[in-house]
Design a protein around this motif. Structure first.
Motif, PDB file in Angstrom:
ATOM      1  N   LYS A 138      25.153 -17.268  36.246  1.00 29.85           N
ATOM      2  CA  LYS A 138      24.517 -18.335  37.037  1.00 29.85           C
ATOM      3  C   LYS A 138      24.115 -18.685  38.278  1.00 29.85           C
ATOM      4  O   LYS A 138      25.491 -19.150  38.331  1.00 29.85           O
ATOM      5  CB  LYS A 138      24.134 -18.469  34.905  1.00 29.85           C
ATOM      6  CG  LYS A 138      24.411 -17.963  34.625  1.00 29.85           C
ATOM      7  CD  LYS A 138      22.429 -17.136  34.162  1.00 29.85           C
ATOM      8  CE  LYS A 138      22.558 -16.725  33.011  1.00 29.85           C
ATOM      9  NZ  LYS A 138      21.513 -15.362  32.698  1.00 29.85           N
ATOM     10  N   PRO A 139      23.475 -19.787  38.741  1.00 27.75           N
ATOM     11  CA  PRO A 139      23.757 -20.126  39.523  1.00 27.75           C
ATOM     12  C   PRO A 139      25.269 -21.454  39.316  1.00 27.75           C
ATOM     13  O   PRO A 139      25.081 -21.892  38.766  1.00 27.75           O
ATOM     14  CB  PRO A 139      22.523 -21.090  39.731  1.00 27.75           C
ATOM     15  CG  PRO A 139      21.475 -20.036  38.848  1.00 27.75           C
ATOM     16  CD  PRO A 139      22.396 -19.396  38.309  1.00 27.75           C
ATOM     17  N   GLY A 140      25.841 -21.068  40.487  1.00 23.60           N
ATOM     18  CA  GLY A 140      26.781 -22.064  40.488  1.00 23.60           C
ATOM     19  C   GLY A 140      28.582 -21.241  39.326  1.00 23.60           C
ATOM     20  O   GLY A 140      29.567 -22.211  39.714  1.00 23.60           O
ATOM     21  N   GLY A 141      27.798 -21.217  38.694  1.00 20.45           N
ATOM     22  CA  GLY A 141      28.689 -19.908  37.849  1.00 20.45           C
ATOM     23  C   GLY A 141      29.350 -19.167  38.731  1.00 20.45           C
ATOM     24  O   GLY A 141      28.685 -18.385  39.868  1.00 20.45           O
ATOM     25  N   MET A 142      31.013 -18.110  38.318  1.00 19.34           N
ATOM     26  CA  MET A 142      31.500 -16.941  38.898  1.00 19.34           C
ATOM     27  C   MET A 142      30.589 -15.800  38.376  1.00 19.34           C
ATOM     28  O   MET A 142      29.628 -16.130  37.494  1.00 19.34           O
ATOM     29  CB  MET A 142      32.756 -16.784  38.156  1.00 19.34           C
ATOM     30  CG  MET A 142      32.915 -17.051  36.686  1.00 19.34           C
ATOM     31  SD  MET A 142      34.971 -17.070  36.175  1.00 19.34           S
ATOM     32  CE  MET A 142      35.456 -15.267  36.566  1.00 19.34           C
ATOM     33  N   CYS A 143      30.169 -14.810  38.954  1.00 21.95           N
ATOM     34  CA  CYS A 143      29.940 -13.646  38.637  1.00 21.95           C
ATOM     35  C   CYS A 143      30.069 -12.488  39.069  1.00 21.95           C
ATOM     36  O   CYS A 143      30.267 -11.670  38.183  1.00 21.95           O
ATOM     37  CB  CYS A 143      28.345 -13.519  39.588  1.00 21.95           C
ATOM     38  SG  CYS A 143      28.407 -13.593  40.731  1.00 21.95           S
ATOM     39  N   TRP A 144      31.476 -12.611  39.738  1.00 22.88           N
ATOM     40  CA  TRP A 144      32.516 -11.651  40.055  1.00 22.88           C
ATOM     41  C   TRP A 144      33.802 -11.700  40.492  1.00 22.88           C
ATOM     42  O   TRP A 144      33.591 -12.204  41.404  1.00 22.88           O
ATOM     43  CB  TRP A 144      31.972  -9.822  40.528  1.00 22.88           C
ATOM     44  CG  TRP A 144      32.231  -8.564  41.047  1.00 22.88           C
ATOM     45  CD1 TRP A 144      32.501  -8.521  42.088  1.00 22.88           C
ATOM     46  CD2 TRP A 144      32.049  -7.778  39.657  1.00 22.88           C
ATOM     47  NE1 TRP A 144      33.038  -7.100  41.603  1.00 22.88           N
ATOM     48  CE2 TRP A 144      32.821  -6.530  40.385  1.00 22.88           C
ATOM     49  CE3 TRP A 144      31.738  -7.654  38.234  1.00 22.88           C
ATOM     50  CZ2 TRP A 144      33.076  -5.221  39.187  1.00 22.88           C
ATOM     51  CZ3 TRP A 144      32.514  -6.915  37.577  1.00 22.88           C
ATOM     52  CH2 TRP A 144      32.529  -5.281  38.363  1.00 22.88           C
ATOM     53  N   SER A 145      34.420 -10.886  40.000  1.00 22.38           N
ATOM     54  CA  SER A 145      35.803 -10.695  40.706  1.00 22.38           C
ATOM     55  C   SER A 145      36.570  -9.414  41.230  1.00 22.38           C
ATOM     56  O   SER A 145      36.114  -7.664  40.333  1.00 22.38           O
ATOM     57  CB  SER A 145      36.954 -11.384  39.851  1.00 22.38           C
ATOM     58  OG  SER A 145      36.390 -12.704  39.483  1.00 22.38           O
ATOM     59  N   GLU A 146      36.972  -9.375  42.515  1.00 21.22           N
ATOM     60  CA  GLU A 146      38.134  -8.011  43.039  1.00 21.22           C
ATOM     61  C   GLU A 146      38.641  -7.832  42.587  1.00 21.22           C
ATOM     62  O   GLU A 146      39.567  -9.497  43.206  1.00 21.22           O
ATOM     63  CB  GLU A 146      36.996  -7.890  44.196  1.00 21.22           C
ATOM     64  CG  GLU A 146      35.873  -7.101  43.862  1.00 21.22           C
ATOM     65  CD  GLU A 146      34.882  -6.762  44.917  1.00 21.22           C
ATOM     66  OE1 GLU A 146      33.695  -6.528  44.920  1.00 21.22           O
ATOM     67  OE2 GLU A 146      35.323  -7.384  46.426  1.00 21.22           O
TER      68      GLU A 146
END
Length: 263
Positions: A138-146
């Motif tokens: 969601k806008p401003g939040g984390m969404c994926w990590s690599e």
């Protein structure tokens, strides 16, 4: 009202934390870029700053721990665990190393910091009052990590031993080697084998943050002291760009159009 994220399964990236020797500059930057509000927990909690969107915690900013003042500014990806001590034991049993031993972060969580077999830094997060980022994709939040790995033959078994990730190979595994790591049926993070032309770049984790408009967010980065490293481009799951904040920490932004990566 933006819905809050529920509990994270063991092994899922759950909390992004920026370590920098200039938290004030970083705080000003991310306020302008993501619209975060920031709450300083004070000197009794290492001058730790919790960043919020609509009063929901989404990230942390902290100065380096005592004895680690020379550490380069960077975002750390914390992986959820229901048993911090057991996860810490598995780190060292599989040739990783604990950098910061298990400890309490106020009443938010019990956590530790480690490096994997290639030297990539990551964290372990056992939730107390905070499960991790209350917003995901969601806008401003984390969404994926690599994880950007160089030797996948040692990196993959290390993380599989920690959390039992199931692997889904993307691409041919030779010219393009990308793996999605899942817990059960939920994709939680990815692993990219770094191309040969990136020789000299150490293994590392990268955090992606969700934005409504990738191009508009990109345009806000340079005027407030950051640097756009890779201009916005389209990927199967969304439009992304890579950047560095004024303290040198790398991060990515993503405007989604693939529901697999929207939490």
């Amino acid at each position: 009202m933006i819905p809050e994220r529920g509990p994270y399964p063991d092994g899922a990236p759950c909390w992004p934390e920026l370590t920098t020797d200039d938290p004030e500059a970083a705080t000003r930057f991310y306020r302008e870029v993501f619209g975060w509000t920031c709450k300083d927990l004070g000197p009794r909690v290492w001058n730790y700053t919790v960043c919020l969107v609509d009063d929901k915690p989404v990230a942390g900013i902290t100065p380096p721990a005592v004895g680690l003042s020379s550490v380069k500014a960077a975002w750390t990806t914390y992986l959820a665990t229901s048993d911090l001590e057991a996860s810490a034991v598995r780190v060292e049993a599989n040739n990783g190393k604990l950098v910061i031993l298990p400890s309490m972060l106020s009443n938010l969580a019990r956590c530790a910091t480690a490096v994997d077999v290639e030297g990539a830094t990551f964290g372990l997060w056992q939730a107390e009052t905070l499960i991790g980022s209350r917003l995901y994709a969601k806008p401003g939040g984390m969404c994926w990590s690599e994880l950007y790995a160089r030797n996948t033959k040692v990196a993959d078994p290390f993380y599989e031993a920690l959390f039992g990730y199931e692997q889904d190979q993307i691409g041919d595994g030779i010219d393009y080697d990308y793996v999605i790591w899942s817990i059960g049926d939920e994709p939680v993070c990815g692993r990219l084998r770094m191309p040969y032309e990136s020789e000299g770049v150490p293994a590392h984790w990268k955090t992606y943050f969700t934005v409504d408009d990738c191009d508009a967010t990109e345009a806000r980065i340079a005027p407030v002291g950051g640097e756009v490293l890779v201009r916005a481009y389209d990927m199967p799951h969304g439009r992304v760009a890579m950047a560095a904040d004024p303290t040198g920490a790398l991060f990515a932004i993503c405007q989604h159009h693939d529901e697999r990566f929207t939490g």
